[in-house]
Motif scaffolding. Structure first.
Motif, PDB file in Angstrom:
ATOM      1  N   TYR A 167      38.030   6.493  19.965  1.00 47.60           N
ATOM      2  CA  TYR A 167      38.407   7.267  19.503  1.00 47.60           C
ATOM      3  C   TYR A 167      38.034   8.311  19.897  1.00 47.60           C
ATOM      4  CZ  TYR A 167      43.135   5.939  16.506  1.00 47.60           C
ATOM      5  OH  TYR A 167      43.556   5.545  15.679  1.00 47.60           O
ATOM      6  N   LYS A 168      38.423   9.127  21.892  1.00 43.02           N
ATOM      7  CA  LYS A 168      38.319  10.268  22.201  1.00 43.02           C
ATOM      8  C   LYS A 168      38.227  11.372  21.060  1.00 43.02           C
ATOM      9  CE  LYS A 168      39.934   8.373  26.786  1.00 43.02           C
ATOM     10  NZ  LYS A 168      40.911   8.949  28.097  1.00 43.02           N
ATOM     11  N   LEU A 169      37.813  12.382  22.001  1.00 46.64           N
ATOM     12  CA  LEU A 169      37.269  13.627  20.217  1.00 46.64           C
ATOM     13  C   LEU A 169      38.577  14.244  20.395  1.00 46.64           C
ATOM     14  CD1 LEU A 169      33.655  14.892  21.448  1.00 46.64           C
ATOM     15  CD2 LEU A 169      34.825  13.375  19.237  1.00 46.64           C
ATOM     16  N   ASP A 170      39.868  14.108  21.091  1.00 41.59           N
ATOM     17  CA  ASP A 170      41.116  14.496  21.576  1.00 41.59           C
ATOM     18  C   ASP A 170      42.036  13.426  20.859  1.00 41.59           C
ATOM     19  OD1 ASP A 170      41.752  12.090  23.061  1.00 41.59           O
ATOM     20  OD2 ASP A 170      42.145  13.364  25.591  1.00 41.59           O
ATOM     21  N   VAL A 192      44.367  20.064  18.207  1.00 38.93           N
ATOM     22  CA  VAL A 192      45.392  20.567  18.905  1.00 38.93           C
ATOM     23  C   VAL A 192      44.739  21.161  20.196  1.00 38.93           C
ATOM     24  CG1 VAL A 192      45.317  23.676  18.865  1.00 38.93           C
ATOM     25  CG2 VAL A 192      45.622  22.242  16.973  1.00 38.93           C
ATOM     26  N   LYS A 193      45.331  20.421  21.105  1.00 36.51           N
ATOM     27  CA  LYS A 193      43.899  20.621  22.597  1.00 36.51           C
ATOM     28  C   LYS A 193      44.268  21.903  23.246  1.00 36.51           C
ATOM     29  CE  LYS A 193      43.238  17.194  26.456  1.00 36.51           C
ATOM     30  NZ  LYS A 193      44.266  15.623  27.310  1.00 36.51           N
ATOM     31  N   MET A 194      43.284  22.556  23.776  1.00 33.16           N
ATOM     32  CA  MET A 194      43.222  23.627  24.547  1.00 33.16           C
ATOM     33  C   MET A 194      44.041  23.423  26.098  1.00 33.16           C
ATOM     34  SD  MET A 194      39.515  25.546  23.511  1.00 33.16           S
ATOM     35  CE  MET A 194      38.697  22.822  23.916  1.00 33.16           C
ATOM     36  N   MET A 246      33.386  22.442  25.154  1.00 37.80           N
ATOM     37  CA  MET A 246      32.459  22.457  24.139  1.00 37.80           C
ATOM     38  C   MET A 246      31.805  23.438  23.020  1.00 37.80           C
ATOM     39  SD  MET A 246      29.680  19.050  24.708  1.00 37.80           S
ATOM     40  CE  MET A 246      28.767  19.406  22.556  1.00 37.80           C
ATOM     41  N   ASN A 247      32.258  24.694  23.464  1.00 31.84           N
ATOM     42  CA  ASN A 247      32.542  25.866  22.541  1.00 31.84           C
ATOM     43  C   ASN A 247      33.791  26.610  23.047  1.00 31.84           C
ATOM     44  OD1 ASN A 247      29.993  26.831  22.128  1.00 31.84           O
ATOM     45  ND2 ASN A 247      29.483  25.652  24.851  1.00 31.84           N
ATOM     46  N   ASN A 248      35.312  26.063  22.589  1.00 38.02           N
ATOM     47  CA  ASN A 248      36.333  26.327  22.358  1.00 38.02           C
ATOM     48  C   ASN A 248      36.680  26.895  24.423  1.00 38.02           C
ATOM     49  OD1 ASN A 248      36.683  24.807  20.197  1.00 38.02           O
ATOM     50  ND2 ASN A 248      35.265  27.198  19.270  1.00 38.02           N
ATOM     51  N   GLN A 249      36.417  26.969  25.064  1.00 34.46           N
ATOM     52  CA  GLN A 249      36.873  27.457  26.641  1.00 34.46           C
ATOM     53  C   GLN A 249      36.638  29.193  26.223  1.00 34.46           C
ATOM     54  OE1 GLN A 249      40.626  26.881  27.986  1.00 34.46           O
ATOM     55  NE2 GLN A 249      39.977  24.387  28.160  1.00 34.46           N
ATOM     56  N   ASP A 250      35.475  29.516  25.535  1.00 29.79           N
ATOM     57  CA  ASP A 250      35.125  30.746  25.702  1.00 29.79           C
ATOM     58  C   ASP A 250      34.587  30.955  26.530  1.00 29.79           C
ATOM     59  OD1 ASP A 250      34.013  33.053  25.540  1.00 29.79           O
ATOM     60  OD2 ASP A 250      33.377  32.847  23.233  1.00 29.79           O
ATOM     61  N   GLN A 251      35.254  32.130  27.838  1.00 31.28           N
ATOM     62  CA  GLN A 251      34.666  32.106  29.382  1.00 31.28           C
ATOM     63  C   GLN A 251      33.322  32.834  29.341  1.00 31.28           C
ATOM     64  OE1 GLN A 251      37.420  35.058  30.826  1.00 31.28           O
ATOM     65  NE2 GLN A 251      36.846  35.300  32.826  1.00 31.28           N
ATOM     66  N   GLU A 252      32.573  33.133  28.034  1.00 34.59           N
ATOM     67  CA  GLU A 252      31.348  34.344  28.541  1.00 34.59           C
ATOM     68  C   GLU A 252      30.725  32.297  28.648  1.00 34.59           C
ATOM     69  OE1 GLU A 252      27.947  34.983  24.932  1.00 34.59           O
ATOM     70  OE2 GLU A 252      29.735  35.063  24.221  1.00 34.59           O
ATOM     71  N   TYR A 253      31.082  31.177  28.176  1.00 37.52           N
ATOM     72  CA  TYR A 253      29.862  30.064  28.817  1.00 37.52           C
ATOM     73  C   TYR A 253      30.479  29.748  30.303  1.00 37.52           C
ATOM     74  CZ  TYR A 253      28.738  30.084  23.688  1.00 37.52           C
ATOM     75  OH  TYR A 253      28.308  30.755  22.545  1.00 37.52           O
ATOM     76  N   CYS A 254      31.016  30.471  31.018  1.00 36.61           N
ATOM     77  CA  CYS A 254      31.611  30.216  31.970  1.00 36.61           C
ATOM     78  C   CYS A 254      30.844  30.872  33.197  1.00 36.61           C
ATOM     79  CB  CYS A 254      32.937  29.602  32.569  1.00 36.61           C
ATOM     80  SG  CYS A 254      33.079  29.457  33.962  1.00 36.61           S
ATOM     81  N   GLU A 255      29.507  31.628  32.268  1.00 34.06           N
ATOM     82  CA  GLU A 255      29.047  32.650  32.921  1.00 34.06           C
ATOM     83  C   GLU A 255      27.962  31.987  33.719  1.00 34.06           C
ATOM     84  OE1 GLU A 255      29.020  35.934  30.440  1.00 34.06           O
ATOM     85  OE2 GLU A 255      31.330  36.024  31.333  1.00 34.06           O
ATOM     86  N   PHE A 286      36.663  14.844  33.742  1.00 34.69           N
ATOM     87  CA  PHE A 286      36.017  16.115  33.072  1.00 34.69           C
ATOM     88  C   PHE A 286      37.274  16.889  31.827  1.00 34.69           C
ATOM     89  CE2 PHE A 286      34.316  15.787  37.349  1.00 34.69           C
ATOM     90  CZ  PHE A 286      33.450  16.959  37.344  1.00 34.69           C
ATOM     91  N   PRO A 287      36.872  16.080  30.906  1.00 36.76           N
ATOM     92  CA  PRO A 287      37.631  16.495  29.604  1.00 36.76           C
ATOM     93  C   PRO A 287      38.080  17.831  29.123  1.00 36.76           C
ATOM     94  CG  PRO A 287      35.015  15.860  28.417  1.00 36.76           C
ATOM     95  CD  PRO A 287      35.416  15.861  30.455  1.00 36.76           C
ATOM     96  N   VAL A 288      39.614  17.830  29.191  1.00 39.07           N
ATOM     97  CA  VAL A 288      39.654  19.558  28.297  1.00 39.07           C
ATOM     98  C   VAL A 288      39.816  19.035  27.061  1.00 39.07           C
ATOM     99  CG1 VAL A 288      41.385  21.030  27.765  1.00 39.07           C
ATOM    100  CG2 VAL A 288      41.510  19.941  30.326  1.00 39.07           C
ATOM    101  N   GLU A 289      39.282  19.571  26.206  1.00 38.95           N
ATOM    102  CA  GLU A 289      38.464  19.611  24.740  1.00 38.95           C
ATOM    103  C   GLU A 289      39.358  20.252  23.675  1.00 38.95           C
ATOM    104  OE1 GLU A 289      37.188  16.989  23.901  1.00 38.95           O
ATOM    105  OE2 GLU A 289      35.220  16.424  25.067  1.00 38.95           O
ATOM    106  N   ILE A 290      39.262  19.209  22.589  1.00 32.67           N
ATOM    107  CA  ILE A 290      40.094  20.360  21.263  1.00 32.67           C
ATOM    108  C   ILE A 290      39.801  21.362  20.360  1.00 32.67           C
ATOM    109  CG2 ILE A 290      42.027  18.235  20.766  1.00 32.67           C
ATOM    110  CD1 ILE A 290      39.419  17.189  18.341  1.00 32.67           C
ATOM    111  N   LEU A 291      40.077  22.052  19.627  1.00 30.33           N
ATOM    112  CA  LEU A 291      39.840  23.077  19.100  1.00 30.33           C
ATOM    113  C   LEU A 291      38.600  22.014  18.026  1.00 30.33           C
ATOM    114  CD1 LEU A 291      42.713  25.033  18.383  1.00 30.33           C
ATOM    115  CD2 LEU A 291      40.468  25.570  20.194  1.00 30.33           C
ATOM    116  N   THR A 292      37.350  23.116  17.508  1.00 28.07           N
ATOM    117  CA  THR A 292      37.408  22.240  16.329  1.00 28.07           C
ATOM    118  C   THR A 292      37.618  22.680  15.303  1.00 28.07           C
ATOM    119  OG1 THR A 292      36.003  24.481  16.017  1.00 28.07           O
ATOM    120  CG2 THR A 292      34.867  22.588  17.297  1.00 28.07           C
ATOM    121  N   ALA A 293      37.360  21.227  14.216  1.00 31.95           N
ATOM    122  CA  ALA A 293      38.435  21.601  13.298  1.00 31.95           C
ATOM    123  C   ALA A 293      38.167  22.434  12.146  1.00 31.95           C
ATOM    124  CB  ALA A 293      37.283  20.718  12.222  1.00 31.95           C
TER     125      ALA A 293
END
Length: 472
Positions: free
Chosen positions: A336-339, A364-366, A425-434, A452-459
């Protein structure tokens, strides 16, 4: 006639009672490994649902986390757990193992969890480990664990440890199979322990790695070796695939050690889908289809014909934080993929159904947002390279490298991929796109060959679990 009918109903009733009382089935099984070394992890209750829907009756968990074990109460899914190496390093006395077994096994047995095996460490005889403490004392830890299980009247749970195929000498045919000379002393102690305690020899087999390592034709890694004429003739036996070759090599090694009838369980076997030459979804589907059909035929091997073989497939999902010291493919064993989407067709029931397994429910996909590099050329190239390297170090760039799906990307696209993986991998936290040249976009930057994956929220975000409950 009436007596026979009554006996049949009594037999059926006893079978149902056995299941309701939590006994583990004794028939051959196809189980699966579930590793959680990923930033995005399935919620344990989702995994229970997934296994039940797909008819998977056995699960090996690498970390016996409290919230994970709790999810398997009264499910009748057989559970195998591992006492991890980082824990064993700190064990000094019997009472410490007793505490662990009470907390992670006895407590959950009382709640209805069905345990099959407790693994003590992982591949302790592999060359990088067997001379190191505590792994040179693996027999000691095996005995401590067995003592603890017996203390809590859990004799049916077997204690063993998985072994990698590098414990065998280099060979050209199975009849030459034997254990490496430098570990024979400890191996004999290990085999004696297994024999006395009625536990199986668990072997991990990685066909894609081993076939290249032995210099064999890659087709030999597949059960349906139909594209080449490569085979191994060994006396009256002929081997057309790597699995039967390695299995019988182990049988020969066990026979030479005096344990020719010892039970063998395949602890890990599978095919990766990325990060290596020949690692693809197409080849993974082909490998599993041929392998599971072979298991379903119950034909065994030339040295053990007409035998059931118990197997744990590798693995349920990808793990984007696993160490890649052997190769990038180590992060891509997942069916399985992570999504939660299955990658390819596989039938865990060994009936060769031509369908994909069920989709994992509850992920829960972002949002469809990606962090990408804008591609401008007026940035300091050294600084861009530093951010690229940092993003890869903080995330997962294992789709780069020879044979990997994203290795064809040009440099700017690779930077985008690394930036996006860090962001996802950091839940689409904008800080990690700086990062230098980074920007957010709703336009999917994927190429036909590279997702280019869109991941799910971590458990932990989804179920609110405390990090402390997921460690030991």
């Amino acid at each position: 006639m009436y007596k026979n009918t009554g006996s049949l109903w009594i037999s059926l009733f006893m079978s149902l009672m056995f299941l309701s009382l939590g006994g583990i089935q004794v028939d051959a099984f196809v189980g699966i490994n579930w590793g959680r070394m990923a930033k995005q992890r399935f919620v344990p209750s989702m995994v229970v649902d997934l296994l039940l829907q797909n008819g998977i009756t056995e699960l090996r968990i690498f970390q016996p986390s409290l919230n994970v074990l709790d999810a398997f109460a009264d499910t009748n899914i057989g559970i195998t757990i591992t006492l991890q190496e980082n824990y064993l390093r700190n064990v000094k006395e019997q009472k410490e193992i007793d505490g662990m077994i009470h907390e992670r096994v006895k407590h959950f047995v009382d709640k209805g969890v069905k345990f099959r095996y407790v693994y003590v460490g992982n591949e302790p005889f592999t060359k990088s480990k067997y001379t190191k403490t505590p792994f040179s004392r693996i027999i000691h830890f095996l005995n401590l664990t067995r003592n603890s299980l017996d203390k809590y009247n859990l004799q049916d749970i077997k204690v063993t440890t998985p072994i990698f195929t590098d414990v065998l000498i280099n060979m050209t045919k199975p009849s030459e199979g034997d254990f490496q000379e430098e570990i024979k002393g400890q191996m004999m102690e290990f085999l004696d322990f297994l024999n006395k305690k009625g536990a199986p020899f668990v072997i991990n087999i990685f066909p894609i790695y081993t076939v290249y390592n032995l210099g064999f034709d890659v087709e030999f890694a597949f059960i349906d070796n139909v594209k080449s004429k490569f085979k191994v003739v060994d006396g009256n036996n002929t081997y057309y695939n790597l699995f039967t070759f390695l299995y019988d090599a182990l049988v020969c090694a066990l026979t030479k050690a005096g344990y020719g009838d010892m039970e063998i369980v395949i602890g890990q076997i599978g095919w990766p889908t990325d990060g290596y030459e020949g690692a693809s979804e197409e080849n993974a589907e082909r490998f599993h289809r041929g392998f599971l059909k072979y298991l379903g035929r119950k034909e065994g091997t030339p040295l053990r014909p007409n035998k059931d073989i118990n197997v744990f497939l590798l693995s349920l999902t990808d793990e984007n934080m696993v160490n890649t010291d052997i190769g990038n493919y180590q992060r891509h064993w997942g069916i399985y993929k992570l999504d939660g989407e299955p990658k390819y067709k596989i039938d865990f029931t060994m009936h060769d159904l031509n369908t994909k397994p069920t989709i994992a429910k509850g992920t829960v996909k972002m949002p469809n947002r990606w962090c990408v590099f804008d591609g401008k050329t007026d940035y300091n190239e050294t600084l861009v390279m530093q951010d690229f390297d940092s993003a890869c170090m903080d995330s997962d760039c294992s789709t780069f490298g020879s044979g990997a799906t994203c290795d064809h990307l040009v440099f700017a696209e690779k930077v985008s991929y690394a930036y996006n993986m860090r962001y996802q991998m950091n839940n689409q936290d904008q800080e990690y796109c700086e990062l230098i040249g980074a920007e957010l976009t709703t336009n999917n930057p994927s190429t036909p060959d590279c997702e280019f994956p869109v991941e799910i929220l971590t458990a932990e975000v989804v179920d609110g679990g405390s990090p402390e409950t997921k460690k030991y």
